[in-house]
Enzyme design. Structure first.
Site, PDB file in Angstrom:
ATOM      1  N   THR A  85       0.142  -6.720  14.490  1.00 42.50           N
ATOM      2  CA  THR A  85      -0.622  -7.543  13.569  1.00 42.50           C
ATOM      3  C   THR A  85      -2.102  -7.192  13.665  1.00 42.50           C
ATOM      4  OG1 THR A  85       0.940  -9.348  13.632  1.00 42.50           O
ATOM      5  CG2 THR A  85      -1.366  -9.991  13.416  1.00 42.50           C
ATOM      6  N   ARG A 130      11.619 -16.224   7.919  1.00 42.45           N
ATOM      7  CA  ARG A 130      10.881 -16.609   9.124  1.00 42.45           C
ATOM      8  C   ARG A 130       9.365 -16.413   8.926  1.00 42.45           C
ATOM      9  NH1 ARG A 130       7.238 -13.596  12.696  1.00 42.45           N
ATOM     10  NH2 ARG A 130       7.454 -14.424  14.787  1.00 42.45           N
ATOM     11  N   GLY A 134       5.775 -16.434  11.229  1.00 39.07           N
ATOM     12  CA  GLY A 134       5.263 -16.439  12.604  1.00 39.07           C
ATOM     13  C   GLY A 134       3.987 -17.254  12.701  1.00 39.07           C
ATOM     14  N   ASP A 135       3.207 -16.967  13.717  1.00 39.31           N
ATOM     15  CA  ASP A 135       1.968 -17.716  13.945  1.00 39.31           C
ATOM     16  C   ASP A 135       0.814 -17.259  13.057  1.00 39.31           C
ATOM     17  OD1 ASP A 135       2.135 -15.241  15.433  1.00 39.31           O
ATOM     18  OD2 ASP A 135       0.191 -15.771  16.285  1.00 39.31           O
ATOM     19  N   THR A 182      -2.307 -12.197  18.333  1.00 38.84           N
ATOM     20  CA  THR A 182      -1.187 -11.297  18.071  1.00 38.84           C
ATOM     21  C   THR A 182      -0.175 -11.445  19.197  1.00 38.84           C
ATOM     22  OG1 THR A 182      -0.479  -9.009  17.834  1.00 38.84           O
ATOM     23  CG2 THR A 182      -2.433  -9.370  19.174  1.00 38.84           C
ATOM     24  N   GLY A 183       1.094 -11.447  18.847  1.00 36.03           N
ATOM     25  CA  GLY A 183       2.105 -11.588  19.891  1.00 36.03           C
ATOM     26  C   GLY A 183       3.364 -12.223  19.337  1.00 36.03           C
ATOM     27  N   GLY A 232       5.189 -14.657  17.875  1.00 37.17           N
ATOM     28  CA  GLY A 232       4.670 -15.784  17.115  1.00 37.17           C
ATOM     29  C   GLY A 232       5.256 -17.135  17.444  1.00 37.17           C
TER      30      GLY A 232
HETATM   31  N1  ASP Z   1       2.333 -12.662  15.754  1.00 36.50           N
HETATM   32  C1  ASP Z   1       3.094 -11.935  14.762  1.00 36.50           C
HETATM   33  C2  ASP Z   1       4.303 -12.755  14.390  1.00 36.50           C
HETATM   34  O1  ASP Z   1       4.907 -13.357  15.240  1.00 36.50           O
HETATM   35  C3  ASP Z   1       3.530 -10.595  15.240  1.00 36.50           C
HETATM   36  C4  ASP Z   1       2.432  -9.708  15.736  1.00 36.50           C
HETATM   37  O2  ASP Z   1       1.482 -10.177  16.352  1.00 36.50           O
HETATM   38  O3  ASP Z   1       2.539  -8.491  15.546  1.00 36.50           O
HETATM   39  O4  ASP Z   1       4.697 -12.712  13.239  1.00 36.50           O
END
Ligand code: ASP
Length: 341
Positions: free
Chosen positions: A207, A235, A237-238, A258-259, A261
């Protein structure tokens, strides 16, 4: 009498030295004219897993993205414009999981999420699951500025994009061979969301995000993503969730995450960093460290975040092997990938 007078002179001289020192400390802490911090995702990033060419390509892309936002900030532009344009540039760059180069869903589609927040007044805009909008971050900003809402998703968000004249593209615009192959590998390996493989230069999260402090002392944050490989059932994410993946308020800091989510949503990560500063009195770096290195690690949530506070202090914390990241402030521009730099 004379001794007394001498003492007085010594004491006054000592006091002046001390007060000069504290003035010096204060001037050392003067807020920089502007600050921009970016990330391009966190994950299994180590020198052994990455070729020299790949590394050079990512470093050059991060540097170019910083230049886009820095040009705006250096000429007196707003933090909001800087994060919008920087993230839009990263969305157009196929190396990152946002816009062109987004990961694929279980069904082989690209569903894009983004959010933006203005620290001046905490206005915010977010979009989820859009498939034809070239730059989801521009759509998130348009939601903030031209709708009475904060969060639009799916076909409704796309209708709003068309009504407001945003650039749209065919869904195939977002396709990259590399991400397609990553989906095929996940499907072959049993289909765990996001996990591509453990033995190659794949990473879980890529992300993109930007946070900025402008010359007027205003903060802003923006985040954009394709989500996680093999995600299903629309779905989200965050990244498009205000308070989870993105947060900005001038009284504290601006944060982009980022992570994995699901964890960032459950622990309201971006807002938690702000709250630890504003309610708890922590410094930005303490707050970021506590959330990323303690809380998320305890809970099993992999990832990281970037943040800047109102005095221009930067935090770039991650609990994964590495994080694509960089920052720019007057006279200094730096990019990094691995944990030891
Ligand atoms: N945080 C993002 C999600 O969960 C994924 C990412 O950080 O690459 O959608």
């Amino acid at each position: 009498m004379l001794r007394g007078l001498l003492w007085l002179v010594v004491v006054i001289f000592a006091m002046r030295c001390t007060s000069n020192n504290s003035t010096k400390q204060q001037t050392d802490k003067v807020r920089p004219d502007y600050v921009l911090v970016i990330h391009g995702g966190a994950g299994t990033l180590s020198r052994q897993k990455m070729s020299a060419e790949q590394e050079a390509r990512y470093r050059a892309a991060l540097d170019s993205a910083l230049q886009v936002g820095e040009a705006i900030l250096a000429s007196g532009g707003t933090a909001l414009d800087a994060v919008t344009e920087t993230v839009a540039w990263l969305e157009d760059c196929p190396l990152f999981n946002a816009g062109r180069g987004a990961v694929f869903t279980h069904e082989g589609r690209n569903e894009l999420d983004a959010s933006i927040m203005d620290g001046r007044d905490q206005r915010a805009g977010a979009v989820g699951g859009v498939t034809i909008v070239k730059n989801p971050i521009r759509l998130a900003r348009t939601v903030m500025e031209k709708s009475p809402h904060v969060f639009l998703v799916g076909p409704g968000a796309e209708r709003f994009a068309l009504e407001n004249g945003l650039d749209t593209v065919s869904p195939s615009w977002f396709f990259t061979q590399e991400r397609w192959e990553a989906l095929q590998r996940v499907l072959k390996n049993g289909g765990e969301m996001g996990r591509v493989s453990s033995d190659q230069a794949d990473y879980l999260f890529s992300t993109v995000g930007a946070v900025a402090l402008d010359r007027q002392g205003n903060l802003a944050a923006a985040t954009s993503t394709g989500g996680m490989t093999n995600k299903r059932w629309n779905r989200l994410g965050d990244s498009p969730v205000i308070g989870a993946g993105t947060y900005a308020s001038n009284d504290g800091c601006a944060v982009s995450c980022t992570g994995h989510g699901e964890y960032f949503i459950r622990y309201a990560v971006a807002h938690d960093v702000w709250a630890r500063m504003v309610y708890g009195g922590a410094s930005l770096q303490e707050a970021a460290r506590e959330v990323v290195m303690k809380k998320l690690v305890e809970k099993g949530g992999e990832g990281g975040l970037i943040a800047v506070d109102k005095s221009g202090t930067i935090a770039m914390s991650f609990n994964s092997e590495g994080m694509y990241r960089g920052y720019a402030r007057p006279g200094e521009r730096k990019v990094a990938i691995f944990a030891d730099e």
